[in-house]
Enzyme design. Sequence first.
Site, short mmCIF file in Angstrom:
data_model
loop_
_atom_site.label_atom_id
_atom_site.label_comp_id
_atom_site.label_asym_id
_atom_site.label_seq_id
_atom_site.Cartn_x
_atom_site.Cartn_y
_atom_site.Cartn_z
N ARG A 1 -7.60 2.28 -2.88
CA ARG A 1 -8.49 2.24 -1.71
C ARG A 1 -9.16 3.59 -1.51
O ARG A 1 -8.51 4.63 -1.50
CB ARG A 1 -7.70 1.88 -0.44
CG ARG A 1 -8.63 1.61 0.73
CD ARG A 1 -7.93 1.12 1.98
NE ARG A 1 -8.79 0.15 2.69
CZ ARG A 1 -8.73 -0.10 3.99
NH1 ARG A 1 -7.85 0.51 4.76
NH2 ARG A 1 -9.55 -0.97 4.54
N GLN B 1 0.85 -1.19 0.00
CA GLN B 1 0.00 0.00 0.00
C GLN B 1 0.89 1.24 0.00
O GLN B 1 1.66 1.47 0.94
CB GLN B 1 -0.94 0.04 1.20
CG GLN B 1 -1.98 1.16 1.03
CD GLN B 1 -2.81 1.44 2.26
OE1 GLN B 1 -2.27 1.66 3.33
NE2 GLN B 1 -4.12 1.45 2.11
N TYR C 1 -6.00 10.82 4.04
CA TYR C 1 -4.61 11.08 3.65
C TYR C 1 -4.56 11.86 2.33
O TYR C 1 -5.58 12.31 1.83
CB TYR C 1 -3.83 9.76 3.62
CG TYR C 1 -3.81 9.11 4.99
CD1 TYR C 1 -3.22 9.77 6.08
CD2 TYR C 1 -4.42 7.88 5.23
CE1 TYR C 1 -3.24 9.22 7.35
CE2 TYR C 1 -4.44 7.32 6.51
CZ TYR C 1 -3.85 7.99 7.57
OH TYR C 1 -3.87 7.45 8.82
N GLY D 1 -10.14 -6.88 8.98
CA GLY D 1 -8.97 -6.21 9.54
C GLY D 1 -8.57 -6.74 10.90
O GLY D 1 -7.72 -7.61 11.03
N ARG D 2 -9.21 -6.21 11.94
CA ARG D 2 -8.81 -6.56 13.30
C ARG D 2 -8.75 -8.06 13.57
O ARG D 2 -7.85 -8.51 14.27
CB ARG D 2 -9.72 -5.86 14.31
CG ARG D 2 -9.53 -4.34 14.28
CD ARG D 2 -10.37 -3.64 15.33
NE ARG D 2 -10.35 -2.21 15.06
CZ ARG D 2 -11.39 -1.54 14.57
NH1 ARG D 2 -12.52 -2.15 14.30
NH2 ARG D 2 -11.29 -0.25 14.34
#
Length: 367
Positions: free
Chosen positions: A233, A100, A186, A322-323
């Site tokens: 993404r 990424q 971002y 994810g987690r």
Amino acid sequence: MKNALFQPMQLGNLTLKNRIVMPPMTRSRASQPGNVANDMMAKYYAQRASAGLIIAEGTQISEMGQGYAWTPGIYSQEQILGWKKVTDAVHAKGGTIFAQLWHVGRVTHPENIGGQQPISSSALKAENVKVFIDNGTDAPGFVDVVEPREMTQQDINDVIAEYRQAALNAIEAGFDGIELHAANGYLINQFIDSEANNRTDEYGGSIENRLRFLGEVVEAVNEAIGYDRVGVRLAPFTSLNGTVDKTPVETYTAAAALLNKHNVVYMHIAEVDWDNAPETPEEFKTAIREAYQGTIIYAGRYNTGKAAQALTDNLADLVGFGRPFIANPDLPNRIKNDYPLAEHDPNTLFGGTQQGLVDYPEYQEAH
């Protein structure tokens, strides 16, 4: 139903063994000085190589692109060699891994970027946003971000060139492809979302103008490594890091159409994943499916049932967990066999050592 998650699929020239994605998660364990990926990170990703696709944690494309202490980069030769350890370890276990590529824009502090002032689409400070710096201990020290300066045309050209070089570096490091981080507030997201962009040139104002920077970065990396190795993404409905869009449905349906035009291999949508967050509207998911013909990944608050349903309903092709991947290195096997999932320790997410990174065990059946 669950079997939907275990169908193989083609992603460009790659064959993925299942539809389960390990999405990018910052863990801040890169070796210092130099922000270099290391053996510990190689072990962490190799332990999780049973995912159909791993998207490695955000890796900054330049010194200016770094938002937090101890995150890895992909702009020096040493960093390329560090990542090579990771990709070799994942490939040895039969895994597929994308890098990424990350530029945080205004979501940083001079401490993390060699004392410079951050850059962004506009000179707008992200409100109520903190990042962590190296405060001389191995616990992150949280500080407020500062006001960035608005990027000039030369800055824009320079950053596009940095993305292009980072994509080439990622392939040199053995990655199977790259994901552009255009989500979660971002840099690319700071151009896209209306409330973070008050430019009056061709990069501001209309949706088409706000998507221009994304389009130019995509074009540059496509040209460098081939569109079949480029994913993007996006985070249409989140307000992470203070970045908000007034008309997210229109803006992100247009973004999907733009990515379709550029033929990128996948679009990865980060859904809001805090506990009482609103669901992503179904009609938006349908509109995205119509606007974009490639592979679609969704991530955020998915459990087995919800993920399988998204695949069966043809809204998603792959689903990110994810987690759960943090504390369950063998997550696909646990999903397949309905084994219980372990919980991760939130205190060891960022920084530190092996504890909370590579010491979560695989599931052992009681005999």
